[in-house]
Write a protein that holds these residues in place. Structure first.
Motif, mmCIF file in Angstrom:
data_model
loop_
_atom_site.group_PDB
_atom_site.id
_atom_site.type_symbol
_atom_site.label_atom_id
_atom_site.label_comp_id
_atom_site.label_asym_id
_atom_site.label_seq_id
_atom_site.Cartn_x
_atom_site.Cartn_y
_atom_site.Cartn_z
ATOM 1 N N THR A 102 0.838 -1.207 0.000
ATOM 2 C CA THR A 102 0.000 0.000 0.000
ATOM 3 C C THR A 102 0.868 1.250 0.000
ATOM 4 N N TYR A 103 1.934 1.262 0.804
ATOM 5 C CA TYR A 103 2.836 2.424 0.806
ATOM 6 C C TYR A 103 3.409 2.678 -0.584
ATOM 7 N N VAL A 122 0.546 3.869 -3.061
ATOM 8 C CA VAL A 122 0.056 5.233 -2.792
ATOM 9 C C VAL A 122 1.138 6.266 -3.109
ATOM 10 N N ILE A 176 -0.385 10.582 3.472
ATOM 11 C CA ILE A 176 -1.515 9.817 2.925
ATOM 12 C C ILE A 176 -1.152 8.337 2.825
ATOM 13 N N CYS A 186 -3.048 5.289 4.767
ATOM 14 C CA CYS A 186 -3.631 4.181 3.981
ATOM 15 C C CYS A 186 -2.975 2.850 4.338
ATOM 16 N N LEU A 236 -4.173 1.676 7.686
ATOM 17 C CA LEU A 236 -5.562 1.201 7.598
ATOM 18 C C LEU A 236 -5.614 -0.205 7.005
ATOM 19 N N VAL A 237 -4.867 -0.417 5.931
ATOM 20 C CA VAL A 237 -4.805 -1.749 5.321
ATOM 21 C C VAL A 237 -4.225 -2.748 6.317
#
Length: 175
Positions: free
Chosen positions: A88-89, A92, A108, A112, A115-116
């Protein structure tokens, strides 16, 4: 294959290697990986420099290769959580690299990714002997990680700016 794609693949392999080596160095000098998050930095840089696809790929593979080579992180359940988080890092950072400045993009990405991480932990730990505990998640993902978050927010933009000044990243791109 185009020259740009080959370059991105080679750079992604380099970030993958750094993602495996940095935690080894940190553990060698007794710096806690869960506090300083050394594996995160190469993945974020890969997203910024190579784009979301390569950032995501490196985010997944660095965790599993590190687990296979060094035993860290443990394959189950930690490597599964981390692979989703780091992917995810990378994704994003790659998605927002041209539209936002690096610090906003990092913030951001960190939100994110965490959260994932929480969602994956919740589903993988449901029904296991180690149930998901929100307070434990918040402590490990946010409180314990504060030094690593600060290092990322300082180091990643400095590296991006230095690469731009050295003209190793096109000047017209925000990353």
């Amino acid at each position: 294959m185009k020259k740009g794609n080959t370059t991105k693949m080679i750079l992604a392999a380099l970030f993958l290697a750094f993602g495996i080596l940095l935690p080894i160095i940190f553990h060698t000098v007794n710096l806690a990986g869960d506090i300083f998050l050394p594996m995160h930095i190469p993945v974020m840089l890969c997203g910024f420099i190579c784009g979301s696809m390569w950032g995501g790929v490196v985010g997944i593979f660095v965790v599993f290769l590190s687990s296979a080579i060094t035993g860290m992180p443990p394959l189950y359940p930690v490597a599964l959580f981390m692979a989703c988080e780091l992917a995810t890092y990378g994704i994003v950072c790659g998605l927002f690299r041209k539209v936002l400045n690096p610090i906003v993009t990092l913030i951001i990405a960190m939100i994110c990714g965490r959260l994932v991480l929480g969602i994956v932990q919740y589903f993988l730990l449901s029904g296991s002997s180690q149930p998901f505990v929100l307070n434990t998640f918040i402590t490990s993902a946010f409180v314990t990680a504060i030094p690593g978050i600060i290092v990322q927010l300082i180091l990643v933009p400095i590296i991006i700016i230095a690469l731009k000044k050295a003209r190793l990243i096109p000047i017209g791109e925000r990353s």
